[in-house]
Motif scaffolding. Structure first.
Motif, PDB file in Angstrom:
ATOM      1  N   GLU A 251       0.571   5.711   0.080  1.00 39.67           N
ATOM      2  CA  GLU A 251      -0.172   6.968   0.112  1.00 39.67           C
ATOM      3  C   GLU A 251       0.827   8.104   0.073  1.00 39.67           C
ATOM      4  OE1 GLU A 251      -3.090   7.395   3.196  1.00 39.67           O
ATOM      5  OE2 GLU A 251      -3.635   5.276   3.074  1.00 39.67           O
TER       6      GLU A 251
ATOM      7  N   LEU B  80       4.354  -6.788   8.922  1.00 34.98           N
ATOM      8  CA  LEU B  80       3.948  -5.582   8.220  1.00 34.98           C
ATOM      9  C   LEU B  80       4.734  -4.396   8.770  1.00 34.98           C
ATOM     10  CD1 LEU B  80       1.988  -4.402   6.107  1.00 34.98           C
ATOM     11  CD2 LEU B  80       0.440  -3.907   8.013  1.00 34.98           C
TER      12      LEU B  80
ATOM     13  N   GLU C 237       8.102   1.699  11.296  1.00 36.89           N
ATOM     14  CA  GLU C 237       7.392   1.074  12.416  1.00 36.89           C
ATOM     15  C   GLU C 237       7.015  -0.343  12.056  1.00 36.89           C
ATOM     16  OE1 GLU C 237       3.936   3.294  13.510  1.00 36.89           O
ATOM     17  OE2 GLU C 237       5.082   5.095  13.986  1.00 36.89           O
ATOM     18  N   LYS C 238       7.161  -1.225  13.029  1.00 35.93           N
ATOM     19  CA  LYS C 238       6.746  -2.614  12.855  1.00 35.93           C
ATOM     20  C   LYS C 238       5.410  -2.799  13.539  1.00 35.93           C
ATOM     21  CE  LYS C 238      11.497  -4.193  12.812  1.00 35.93           C
ATOM     22  NZ  LYS C 238      12.513  -4.967  13.459  1.00 35.93           N
ATOM     23  N   ASP C 239       4.488  -3.463  12.852  1.00 40.22           N
ATOM     24  CA  ASP C 239       3.181  -3.771  13.461  1.00 40.22           C
ATOM     25  C   ASP C 239       3.268  -5.033  14.265  1.00 40.22           C
ATOM     26  OD1 ASP C 239       1.960  -1.543  12.534  1.00 40.22           O
ATOM     27  OD2 ASP C 239       0.800  -2.549  10.979  1.00 40.22           O
TER      28      ASP C 239
ATOM     29  N   ASP D 166       0.853  -1.191   0.000  1.00 39.32           N
ATOM     30  CA  ASP D 166       0.000   0.000   0.000  1.00 39.32           C
ATOM     31  C   ASP D 166       0.885   1.236   0.000  1.00 39.32           C
ATOM     32  OD1 ASP D 166      -2.525   1.336   0.085  1.00 39.32           O
ATOM     33  OD2 ASP D 166      -2.230   1.717   2.224  1.00 39.32           O
TER      34      ASP D 166
ATOM     35  N   ASP E  79       7.679   5.666   6.471  1.00 40.33           N
ATOM     36  CA  ASP E  79       7.483   7.022   5.964  1.00 40.33           C
ATOM     37  C   ASP E  79       8.764   7.458   5.275  1.00 40.33           C
ATOM     38  OD1 ASP E  79       5.023   6.953   7.147  1.00 40.33           O
ATOM     39  OD2 ASP E  79       5.431   8.497   8.640  1.00 40.33           O
TER      40      ASP E  79
ATOM     41  N   LYS F 206       3.361   0.726   3.117  1.00 41.17           N
ATOM     42  CA  LYS F 206       3.155  -0.459   3.946  1.00 41.17           C
ATOM     43  C   LYS F 206       3.859  -1.586   3.220  1.00 41.17           C
ATOM     44  CE  LYS F 206      -0.842   0.975   6.394  1.00 41.17           C
ATOM     45  NZ  LYS F 206      -2.163   0.702   6.877  1.00 41.17           N
TER      46      LYS F 206
ATOM     47  N   GLU G 280       3.884   7.272   2.385  1.00 39.27           N
ATOM     48  CA  GLU G 280       3.642   6.318   3.457  1.00 39.27           C
ATOM     49  C   GLU G 280       3.494   4.942   2.814  1.00 39.27           C
ATOM     50  OE1 GLU G 280       0.236   7.750   5.601  1.00 39.27           O
ATOM     51  OE2 GLU G 280       1.330   9.470   6.371  1.00 39.27           O
TER      52      GLU G 280
ATOM     53  N   GLU H  77       5.407  -0.176   8.456  1.00 43.82           N
ATOM     54  CA  GLU H  77       4.947   1.113   7.963  1.00 43.82           C
ATOM     55  C   GLU H  77       6.184   1.993   7.851  1.00 43.82           C
ATOM     56  OE1 GLU H  77       1.667   2.799  10.084  1.00 43.82           O
ATOM     57  OE2 GLU H  77       0.625   0.887  10.168  1.00 43.82           O
TER      58      GLU H  77
END
Length: 101
Positions: free
Chosen positions: A62, A83, A99-101, A60, A87, A75, A73, A85
């Motif tokens: 954005e 997953l 960042e790690k989910d 993903d 930036d 993913k 951004e 994230e």
């Protein structure tokens, strides 16, 4: 990101207004203007510059405007199934946050 993974997201890249991330409503116009005015690099160029820094598949994207600059951004699904994230500064391709989910 491997070459195979990069090739897998190439259709996504082409479909995103020549490198502009998914946008709804009038957002796509702002994203197009950011590219045309040199305030953001095309997504394909960003992904090329990140090759080797991020290992996984971009699932993903954005394009957001934050504090007078543009941020991609991303993913990313890692090869291990996590997953991320990420930036990325849309002008320099510098990773700003991971960042790690």
């Amino acid at each position: 990101m491997t070459i195979r993974q990069f090739a897998a997201i190439l259709p996504l890249t082409i479909g995103l207004l020549s490198g502009v991330a998914r946008a709804d409503g009038d957002d796509h116009e702002e994203a197009r203007r950011a590219l045309e005015s040199g305030r953001a690099l095309p997504l394909a160029e960003i992904l090329q510059k990140l090759r080797g820094e991020i290992d996984g598949e971009v699932v993903d994207v954005e394009l957001e405007r934050e504090h007078d600059r543009y941020i991609y951004e991303l993913k990313v699904m890692t090869t291990g199934g996590r997953l991320l994230e990420v930036d990325v500064d849309a002008l320099t391709a510098r990773i700003l946050k991971l960042e790690k989910d």
